[in-house]
Design an enzyme around this catalytic site. Structure first.
Site, PDB file in Angstrom:
ATOM      1  N   ASP A   1      -6.557  -0.611  -5.966  1.00  0.00           N
ATOM      2  CA  ASP A   1      -8.029  -0.580  -5.957  1.00  0.00           C
ATOM      3  C   ASP A   1      -8.589  -0.119  -4.617  1.00  0.00           C
ATOM      4  O   ASP A   1      -9.755  -0.370  -4.299  1.00  0.00           O
ATOM      5  CB  ASP A   1      -8.598  -1.955  -6.316  1.00  0.00           C
ATOM      6  CG  ASP A   1      -8.147  -3.058  -5.364  1.00  0.00           C
ATOM      7  OD1 ASP A   1      -7.420  -2.751  -4.394  1.00  0.00           O
ATOM      8  OD2 ASP A   1      -8.509  -4.226  -5.596  1.00  0.00           O
TER       9      ASP A   1
ATOM     10  N   TYR B   1       0.878  -1.163   0.000  1.00  0.00           N
ATOM     11  CA  TYR B   1       0.000   0.000   0.000  1.00  0.00           C
ATOM     12  C   TYR B   1       0.922   1.221   0.000  1.00  0.00           C
ATOM     13  O   TYR B   1       1.779   1.353   0.875  1.00  0.00           O
ATOM     14  CB  TYR B   1      -0.858   0.044   1.268  1.00  0.00           C
ATOM     15  CG  TYR B   1      -2.008  -0.924   1.290  1.00  0.00           C
ATOM     16  CD1 TYR B   1      -3.058  -0.809   0.390  1.00  0.00           C
ATOM     17  CD2 TYR B   1      -2.070  -1.936   2.245  1.00  0.00           C
ATOM     18  CE1 TYR B   1      -4.130  -1.689   0.427  1.00  0.00           C
ATOM     19  CE2 TYR B   1      -3.135  -2.820   2.300  1.00  0.00           C
ATOM     20  CZ  TYR B   1      -4.166  -2.688   1.382  1.00  0.00           C
ATOM     21  OH  TYR B   1      -5.225  -3.560   1.421  1.00  0.00           O
TER      22      TYR B   1
ATOM     23  N   HIS C   1     -10.381  -6.966  -4.970  1.00  0.00           N
ATOM     24  CA  HIS C   1     -10.087  -6.939  -3.530  1.00  0.00           C
ATOM     25  C   HIS C   1     -10.988  -7.912  -2.770  1.00  0.00           C
ATOM     26  O   HIS C   1     -11.443  -7.645  -1.661  1.00  0.00           O
ATOM     27  CB  HIS C   1     -10.286  -5.516  -2.992  1.00  0.00           C
ATOM     28  CG  HIS C   1      -9.298  -5.126  -1.929  1.00  0.00           C
ATOM     29  ND1 HIS C   1      -8.183  -4.368  -2.182  1.00  0.00           N
ATOM     30  CD2 HIS C   1      -9.267  -5.381  -0.602  1.00  0.00           C
ATOM     31  CE1 HIS C   1      -7.516  -4.166  -1.055  1.00  0.00           C
ATOM     32  NE2 HIS C   1      -8.145  -4.789  -0.086  1.00  0.00           N
TER      33      HIS C   1
END
Length: 504
Positions: free
Chosen positions: A274, A246, A367
């Site tokens: 996403d 991330y 996800h």
């Protein structure tokens, strides 16, 4: 420690973790377990509460450096300064219930079946639901909004039908493959999933070890329960791993993390794209609301502050950069020599853009159905992406395409490979098998997928993974969401339906 003890309110909340004091006043409002767990420990050493789930380095990932208030002398920490874990509520034994007919029905207490009784990935899910804490189950099993995409991720594979060939020599089946320079026993990898200690005390360390035994790579998560060092140390010699990232608003944090990964020999970097904002996962949110009870809800809601029922999904938003865009791709490529891939591509245009930007590949993923509801499953996006890449002049060896979401059978892996994926990622099956039976559960889960894939390959007339092609499947109905299908009883029996507030 006396200085820390002065900051003991929800408006001024300092907490000590592993010998350092942190100002968690703002972070408490988005804490996945609710603000109360943090504010109850205001002015205290909360390491004993924190350690069972979180890694030691998570505050370095989550908080700005300015919120680290400094080291605390251990000699100054007195017993009254140490926050004690709350006593676990003893679940009442299940009693007799009265059926609608008026007859009494006995509800049997759950008894975990032996590992050998597990025949498919759904079996692990059904056991995990019984053995996991409600908070952990809510976090893992929840999807975005109405959970349409969560459910369709698996059902989409059933809209692809098989087109087997006969009289092919399938005496020997070789399902091994390699991707991103890594050999695997089948076209499978363990994708990154957060906070594995919620499933089992051994968490990501057990997953690393199980991946080695199963002969598949593991994508190390950024939001792990163990530190990066602990996960890396759990590897066997020469064991390959990938890593997920991330991107932090504090870019220097991401650069430091990536540098550490590269120095440790991580084989590829998957950047999650996403999640500029985290989805509404109502099972998780509802679970937090009902667990905390009315005594917790009063003050903040009355003052118009953040709703504490937001659940475990919202906390990481503080360190995911919503400003990440295509202009940042050159920076991503510049900070590492590892192959860089995008995780969360959902259309052909973005896959082509990634290819033209010089990236090494992408994962077609939504996800796990936890973000934008009613978006398409990765397997449904796959034909569009492969066609778009072909039109852009992309050769298969130049750009790797992977799929995750909904893989529960060996046939699902076969179908993804047939449509152009190099391999599939599995997430929840790893967590559910870990929660149910620890490391050995994960290994058995993979072995079952191998057994299924071997059978499918033999019956389809494909002796090795290279022989699996798009001619072995039919996708006529893949994008048609109104195709009638037989009821999938395994999904129906394990899926936990959402409930409105009045029915809780």
């Amino acid at each position: 420690m006396d200085e820390v003890a002065k900051h003991n309110t929800k408006e001024d909340c300092w907490v000590v973790l592993y010998g350092k004091a942190y100002d968690l006043t703002k972070f408490a409002r988005v804490h996945p377990g609710g603000a109360k767990l943090i504010t109850d420990a205001a002015g205290m050493d909360a390491t004993a509460l924190f350690d069972p789930i979180h890694p030691k380095d998570i505050m370095d990932k989550l908080l700005k450096p300015s919120l680290t208030m400094g080291a605390v002398d251990p000699a100054t920490i007195k017993p009254e300064h140490v926050a004690k874990p709350p006593e676990k509520k003893v679940e009442p034994k299940k009693k007799k219930t009265v059926a609608a007919s008026g007859a009494e029905e006995e509800v049997a207490e759950f008894k975990k079946p032996p590992l050998a009784a597990m025949l498919n990935s759904f079996d692990f899910e059904s056991v995990a639901r019984e053995v996991m804490e409600p908070q952990a189950w809510g976090y893992y099993s929840s999807g975005g909004d109405d959970e349409i995409t969560l459910r369709d991720n698996h059902l989409a594979f059933q809209r692809i039908t098989m087109r087997p060939r006969i009289l092919v020599n399938v005496r020997d089946i070789d399902m091994s493959t390699s991707f991103l320079g890594v050999k695997a026993s089948l076209p499978l990898y363990f994708t990154a999933t957060a906070l594995a200690k919620l499933a089992h005390q051994d968490g990501e360390v057990a997953i690393v070890k199980a991946a080695k035994k199963a002969g598949v790579p593991y994508m190390l998560p950024t939001l792990s329960s163990y530190t990066l060092d602990e996960m890396l140390e759990a590897r066997a010699p020469e064991q390959p791993v990938f890593s997920q990232l991330y991107v932090n608003p504090e870019r220097s944090r991401s650069e430091e993390y990536v540098k550490k990964l590269e120095e440790a020999g991580v084989k590829a970097l998957f950047v999650t794209v996403d999640a500029p904002q985290l989805g509404r996962r109502e099972k998780d949110m509802r679970n937090k609301f009902t667990q905390q009870g009315s005594d917790v809800q009063g003050d903040d809601e009355g003052e118009g502050e953040v709703d504490r029922s937001q659940g475990a999904t919202r906390a990481i938003s503080s360190y995911i950069d919503p400003g990440l865009c295509w202009d940042d791709v050159p920076w991503l490529k510049s900070i590492t020599k590892m192959p860089v891939l995008l995780k969360g591509v959902q259309c052909g245009e973005d896959a082509v853009a990634a290819y033209k930007a010089g990236l090494r590949g992408c994962v077609l993923s939504n996800h796990g159905g936890r973000q934008l509801d009613t978006c398409r499953p990765g397997i449904e996006v796959l034909p569009e992406v492969m066609e778009a890449l072909k039109e852009a002049g992309c050769k298969k060896e130049e750009f790797s395409v992977f799929v995750d979401g909904g893989i529960r059978r060996g046939a699902d892996i076969f179908k993804a490979v047939a449509l152009g994926a190099e391999a599939c990622g599995v997430g929840r099956p790893v967590l559910y098998s870990l929660a149910s039976y620890g490391q050995n559960g994960i290994v058995r889960m993979v072995h079952m997928l191998q057994d299924e894939l071997q059978m499918v390959m033999r019956l389809a007339g494909t002796p090795n993974t290279a022989s699996i092609t798009e001619k072995h499947v039919l996708t006529t109905n893949l994008a048609d969401h109104i195709v009638p299908l037989p009821v999938d009883n395994l999904t129906a029996k394990t899926y936990q339906a959402l409930s409105p507030a009045a029915k809780l």
